[in-house]
Design an enzyme around this catalytic site. Structure first.
Site, PDB file in Angstrom:
ATOM      1  N   LYS A  79       0.871  -1.177   0.000  1.00  0.00           N
ATOM      2  CA  LYS A  79       0.000   0.000   0.000  1.00  0.00           C
ATOM      3  C   LYS A  79       0.908   1.228   0.000  1.00  0.00           C
ATOM      4  CE  LYS A  79      -4.520   1.120   1.902  1.00  0.00           C
ATOM      5  NZ  LYS A  79      -5.367   0.695   0.782  1.00  0.00           N
TER       6      LYS A  79
HETATM    7  C1  LIG Z   1      -6.416  -0.199   0.480  1.00  0.00           C
HETATM    8  C2  LIG Z   1      -6.702  -0.851  -0.825  1.00  0.00           C
HETATM    9  C3  LIG Z   1      -7.709  -1.820  -0.989  1.00  0.00           C
HETATM   10  C4  LIG Z   1      -8.676  -2.190   0.100  1.00  0.00           C
HETATM   11  O1  LIG Z   1      -8.065  -2.657   1.273  1.00  0.00           O
HETATM   12  P1  LIG Z   1      -8.865  -2.657   2.642  1.00  0.00           P
HETATM   13  O2  LIG Z   1      -7.891  -3.204   3.611  1.00  0.00           O
HETATM   14  O3  LIG Z   1     -10.038  -3.539   2.454  1.00  0.00           O
HETATM   15  O4  LIG Z   1      -9.261  -1.249   2.907  1.00  0.00           O
HETATM   16  C5  LIG Z   1      -7.849  -2.416  -2.227  1.00  0.00           C
HETATM   17  N1  LIG Z   1      -7.058  -2.086  -3.267  1.00  0.00           N
HETATM   18  C6  LIG Z   1      -6.101  -1.153  -3.144  1.00  0.00           C
HETATM   19  C7  LIG Z   1      -5.264  -0.835  -4.330  1.00  0.00           C
HETATM   20  C8  LIG Z   1      -5.893  -0.505  -1.931  1.00  0.00           C
HETATM   21  O5  LIG Z   1      -4.938   0.422  -1.834  1.00  0.00           O
END
Ligand SMILES: *Cc1c(COP(=O)(O)O)cnc(C)c1O
Length: 365
Positions: free
Chosen positions: A204
């Site tokens: 992330k």
């Molecule tokens: C944060 C994110 C998600 C969703 O993750 P959660 O933990 O469910 O909030 C999905 N795809 C991407 C590219 C993300 O950055």
């Protein structure tokens, strides 16, 4: 430092917090990500010294040297999770341990010093305790928490930074859908990909979002709400949306989502939905699903529902799918039954109004 280590927090209270009446007015209609609480967490890291100077301090600008590494080479990662007001007036978070673990793996991929998991959770709790009055009491509202970490060394050489800053800011948010859950229209990008094998798709990091913005803009130019990315190698298999994972519900009741092959972000909502769907008796599969198959299954009626999921919007029905050649609807184009049942159960667990069989709710206050 391993995952179990933590620090004592120095609490520096904001001498000029937002007045109670003004805070109530802001909380009445917070929107998303535009208003912030009175405080933030900062923790510093230096090579050879480890993590130090943990603080809750007044929220404010960060002074930065123009040669700060993150501004040049984008060594930055973040998380997103929510704190909820419980029925008895307390506050809880949803699965912060999962965010702590993911933050560590994102750090590893970006060659950054990982924040120990215990320190990550303690930082969230320290901020919530000081800014508790900012957690909305409105049953649709929540306090969105944004932990992030960046390379703070002042140096233009290309190498992993020897210094980092870890921060958490918090933003009260209202319901994502004003006036009820609405199905979204998605744009399938043929020209852009989000992540390639061996790349940073599973981390992330801010850079992934920078790379997705032009595709998201293209989606909006075509009257769509969100972009769907296909795999970077064959441009064939559905991966995910710009910031949400994707699920499919079939006529036999089975549910599938693309597997975590390294270029998909391992969403915590995704993992929670997989578990809840299995609990509810759906056959669940993690398998590749091509865009052509999506179109064919929507036409034949084999595919009944599709939805996207992530922390911000929880579960979002996908009604219409469009690309440069045309569009098709999924099911009736309206929110599906299984989609809404999963959404309601997840929201109820998060808010403490349904049993929590997997121990996902982390009580803070
Ligand atoms: C944060 C994110 C998600 C969703 O993750 P959660 O933990 O469910 O909030 C999905 N795809 C991407 C590219 C993300 O950055």
């Amino acid at each position: 430092m391993n995952g179990g280590e933590t620090l004592d927090f120095e609490i520096r209270r904001n001498p000029q917090p937002v007045a109670a009446a003004e805070r109530s007015a802001l909380l009445a209609n917070p929107g998303f990500g535009r208003i912030f609480t009175d405080h933030m967490v900062t923790v510093r890291y230096a090579e050879g010294k480890g993590w130090y100077d943990a603080r809750v301090e007044p929220r404010g600008p960060i002074a930065m040297d123009p040669a700060t590494a993150v501004l040049h080479y984008a060594q930055e990662i973040f998380e997103g999770l929510k704190a909820y007001r419980t029925a008895d007036g307390g506050v809880s978070m949803f699965r912060p341990e999962a965010n702590a673990a993911r933050f560590r793996s994102s750090a590893q991929r970006l060659a950054m010093a990982p924040v120990p998991e215990r320190l990550f959770i303690d930082s969230l709790e320290a901020l919530i305790r000081v800014d508790r009055d900012w957690v909305p009491t409105d049953p649709e509202g929540s306090l969105y928490l944004r932990p992030f970490q960046y390379a703070s060394e002042v140096f233009l050489g290309v190498k992993p930074s020897s210094e980092y800053l870890f921060l958490i800011i918090a933003s009260p948010v209202g319901s994502y859908f004003k006036g009820g859950v609405q199905p979204v229209k998605v744009w399938v990008s043929r020209d852009y990909t989000r992540a390639a094998p061996g790349g940073t798709g599973a981390a992330k990091c801010g850079g992934n979002y920078a790379a997705s913005l032009v595709a998201q803009a293209e989606a909006m130019e075509h009257g769509c709400d969100q972009v769907v990315f296909l795999d970077a190698v064959e441009r064939k298999y559905v991966e995910e949306l710009g910031g949400m994972n994707v699920f499919y519900v079939f006529d036999d009741g089975s549910i599938t989502t693309p597997p975590l092959t390294g270029s998909i972000l391992p969403g915590i909502t995704r993992e929670s939905v997989l578990r809840l769907a299995a609990d509810r008796g759906h056959a669940v599969r993690e398998e590749q699903y091509s865009y052509e198959q999506w179109r064919a299954d929507a036409a034949s009626g084999r595919l009944r529902e599709a939805f996207a999921c992530g922390t911000a919007a929880v579960v979002t029905p996908i009604g219409t799918v469009r690309d440069g050649d045309g569009e098709f609807t999924v099911g009736s184009g309206e929110a599906g039954e299984a989609t809404m049942a999963l959404r309601e159960q997840l929201v109820a667990i998060q808010r403490g109004t349904a049993p929590d069989p997997h121990g996902w709710v982390h009580r803070v206050l």
